[in-house]
Design a protein around this motif. Sequence first.
Motif, PDB file in Angstrom:
ATOM      1  N   ALA A  26      44.228  -1.824  72.667  1.00 59.19           N
ATOM      2  CA  ALA A  26      45.603  -1.934  72.882  1.00 59.19           C
ATOM      3  C   ALA A  26      46.396  -0.796  72.880  1.00 59.19           C
ATOM      4  CB  ALA A  26      46.195  -2.916  71.753  1.00 59.19           C
ATOM      5  N   PRO A  27      47.308  -0.712  73.271  1.00 56.11           N
ATOM      6  CA  PRO A  27      48.291   0.539  73.358  1.00 56.11           C
ATOM      7  C   PRO A  27      48.919   0.787  71.915  1.00 56.11           C
ATOM      8  CG  PRO A  27      49.502  -1.121  74.325  1.00 56.11           C
ATOM      9  CD  PRO A  27      48.307  -1.699  74.158  1.00 56.11           C
ATOM     10  N   THR A  28      49.052   2.055  71.667  1.00 58.20           N
ATOM     11  CA  THR A  28      49.920   2.231  70.273  1.00 58.20           C
ATOM     12  C   THR A  28      51.290   1.810  70.406  1.00 58.20           C
ATOM     13  OG1 THR A  28      50.383   4.421  70.668  1.00 58.20           O
ATOM     14  CG2 THR A  28      48.410   4.145  69.849  1.00 58.20           C
ATOM     15  N   LEU A  29      52.131   1.735  69.187  1.00 57.69           N
ATOM     16  CA  LEU A  29      53.432   1.238  69.206  1.00 57.69           C
ATOM     17  C   LEU A  29      54.130   2.583  69.930  1.00 57.69           C
ATOM     18  CD1 LEU A  29      54.263   0.230  65.753  1.00 57.69           C
ATOM     19  CD2 LEU A  29      53.577  -1.208  67.711  1.00 57.69           C
ATOM     20  N   THR A  30      53.691   3.632  69.732  1.00 55.98           N
ATOM     21  CA  THR A  30      54.345   4.655  70.605  1.00 55.98           C
ATOM     22  C   THR A  30      54.284   4.872  72.008  1.00 55.98           C
ATOM     23  OG1 THR A  30      53.975   6.332  68.596  1.00 55.98           O
ATOM     24  CG2 THR A  30      54.607   7.314  70.785  1.00 55.98           C
ATOM     25  N   GLU A  31      53.005   4.520  72.375  1.00 61.41           N
ATOM     26  CA  GLU A  31      53.017   4.225  73.791  1.00 61.41           C
ATOM     27  C   GLU A  31      53.668   3.009  74.415  1.00 61.41           C
ATOM     28  OE1 GLU A  31      48.244   5.712  73.844  1.00 61.41           O
ATOM     29  OE2 GLU A  31      48.588   3.674  73.659  1.00 61.41           O
ATOM     30  N   ILE A  32      53.767   2.105  73.719  1.00 54.98           N
ATOM     31  CA  ILE A  32      54.774   0.937  74.202  1.00 54.98           C
ATOM     32  C   ILE A  32      56.203   1.489  74.613  1.00 54.98           C
ATOM     33  CG2 ILE A  32      55.486  -1.324  73.547  1.00 54.98           C
ATOM     34  CD1 ILE A  32      53.004  -2.038  72.266  1.00 54.98           C
ATOM     35  N   ALA A  33      56.541   2.097  73.272  1.00 60.15           N
ATOM     36  CA  ALA A  33      57.994   2.777  73.196  1.00 60.15           C
ATOM     37  C   ALA A  33      58.280   3.570  74.488  1.00 60.15           C
ATOM     38  CB  ALA A  33      58.058   3.288  72.066  1.00 60.15           C
ATOM     39  N   GLU A  34      57.120   4.632  74.795  1.00 59.47           N
ATOM     40  CA  GLU A  34      57.454   5.383  75.833  1.00 59.47           C
ATOM     41  C   GLU A  34      57.492   4.810  77.102  1.00 59.47           C
ATOM     42  OE1 GLU A  34      54.295   8.223  75.043  1.00 59.47           O
ATOM     43  OE2 GLU A  34      55.493   9.304  73.725  1.00 59.47           O
ATOM     44  N   ASN A  35      56.525   3.694  77.351  1.00 58.99           N
ATOM     45  CA  ASN A  35      56.374   3.160  78.500  1.00 58.99           C
ATOM     46  C   ASN A  35      57.554   2.348  79.098  1.00 58.99           C
ATOM     47  OD1 ASN A  35      54.600   1.853  80.864  1.00 58.99           O
ATOM     48  ND2 ASN A  35      55.485   0.104  80.162  1.00 58.99           N
ATOM     49  N   PHE A  36      58.762   1.817  78.022  1.00 59.59           N
ATOM     50  CA  PHE A  36      59.886   0.951  78.271  1.00 59.59           C
ATOM     51  C   PHE A  36      60.973   1.876  77.770  1.00 59.59           C
ATOM     52  CE2 PHE A  36      56.452  -2.293  77.686  1.00 59.59           C
ATOM     53  CZ  PHE A  36      56.863  -2.891  78.702  1.00 59.59           C
ATOM     54  N   GLY A  37      60.840   3.173  77.743  1.00 64.09           N
ATOM     55  CA  GLY A  37      61.783   3.989  77.332  1.00 64.09           C
ATOM     56  C   GLY A  37      62.766   3.700  76.220  1.00 64.09           C
ATOM     57  N   LEU A  38      61.952   2.955  75.127  1.00 57.23           N
ATOM     58  CA  LEU A  38      62.783   2.688  73.808  1.00 57.23           C
ATOM     59  C   LEU A  38      62.625   3.788  73.009  1.00 57.23           C
ATOM     60  CD1 LEU A  38      61.081  -0.864  73.495  1.00 57.23           C
ATOM     61  CD2 LEU A  38      63.145  -0.144  74.540  1.00 57.23           C
ATOM     62  N   SER A  39      63.804   4.176  72.198  1.00 60.71           N
ATOM     63  CA  SER A  39      63.867   5.361  71.293  1.00 60.71           C
ATOM     64  C   SER A  39      63.485   4.979  69.902  1.00 60.71           C
ATOM     65  CB  SER A  39      65.471   5.993  71.325  1.00 60.71           C
ATOM     66  OG  SER A  39      66.310   5.018  71.016  1.00 60.71           O
ATOM     67  N   SER A  40      63.417   3.834  69.811  1.00 66.10           N
ATOM     68  CA  SER A  40      62.949   3.482  68.184  1.00 66.10           C
ATOM     69  C   SER A  40      61.835   2.516  68.378  1.00 66.10           C
ATOM     70  CB  SER A  40      64.239   2.609  67.763  1.00 66.10           C
ATOM     71  OG  SER A  40      63.865   2.025  66.561  1.00 66.10           O
ATOM     72  N   LEU A  41      61.001   2.824  67.251  1.00 65.03           N
ATOM     73  CA  LEU A  41      59.773   2.250  67.007  1.00 65.03           C
ATOM     74  C   LEU A  41      60.137   0.859  66.514  1.00 65.03           C
ATOM     75  CD1 LEU A  41      57.149   4.557  65.769  1.00 65.03           C
ATOM     76  CD2 LEU A  41      57.513   3.659  68.386  1.00 65.03           C
ATOM     77  N   SER A  42      61.236   0.596  65.925  1.00 70.20           N
ATOM     78  CA  SER A  42      61.636  -0.628  65.162  1.00 70.20           C
ATOM     79  C   SER A  42      61.823  -1.644  66.158  1.00 70.20           C
ATOM     80  CB  SER A  42      62.775  -0.344  64.421  1.00 70.20           C
ATOM     81  OG  SER A  42      64.039  -0.067  65.052  1.00 70.20           O
ATOM     82  N   THR A  43      62.407  -1.428  67.526  1.00 76.64           N
ATOM     83  CA  THR A  43      62.587  -2.349  68.644  1.00 76.64           C
ATOM     84  C   THR A  43      61.339  -2.691  68.776  1.00 76.64           C
ATOM     85  OG1 THR A  43      64.625  -0.697  69.200  1.00 76.64           O
ATOM     86  CG2 THR A  43      63.828  -2.591  70.779  1.00 76.64           C
TER      87      THR A  43
END
Length: 205
Positions: A26-43
């Motif tokens: 699975a991807p990491t939380l950071t990789e998910i955030a970067e893929n979707f342009g999310l600035s916050s890991l809480s999202t």
Amino acid sequence: MAKVLYKRQKQIFDFINGNISKYGYAPTLTEIAENFGLSSLSTVHEHLAVLEKKGLIRRYKGAVRGIEILDDGVIDHPNLIELPIMGFIACGEPIEPYNDPGATLPVNSGLVRAGDHSYILQAKGDSMVDDGILNGDYLVIKEVREARDGDIIVAVLKNGFATLKRYYKELNRIRLQPANSTMSPMYVTDIEIRGKVVAVIRQFS
């Protein structure tokens, strides 16, 4: 049984599923955030919590790539459309951008007429409680530049601040009326109307 997912939920689910199929993990939380342009890991955490609650994934605490797919039978909801969440609207403050620039909210397609330009704002504060608009509610806004007396509008003042109030045109001024007996109306001579409220959506946790 197939699970209903909305746009961003399904995008994240498909990204996780695809990553596991391609790489075996699975991807990491950071990789998910970067893929979707999310600035916050809480999202990201919020979206994963929804997927887990629906029984589609399992998360393992402490594991960097600790996401397991449990069910890949997902469908889109046929009677919903996605509207962009543009930000928060509060009395006497600028419109605050949403923390997820790609965030959308699924709404019933019957709330938006063909040809309308509509978007979502999230209410902050209690200036409109007597009209049933509570802190945290999502507002479906139809983009308009003019209003009728009694419309609940998104008004931008000369100082750039925005407010959500009922609109009333008086002789030499405009009255912006809160729906809260503890608050006084605002009187202005010039505003920019960004839209009017056509629906209120409340989510219960």
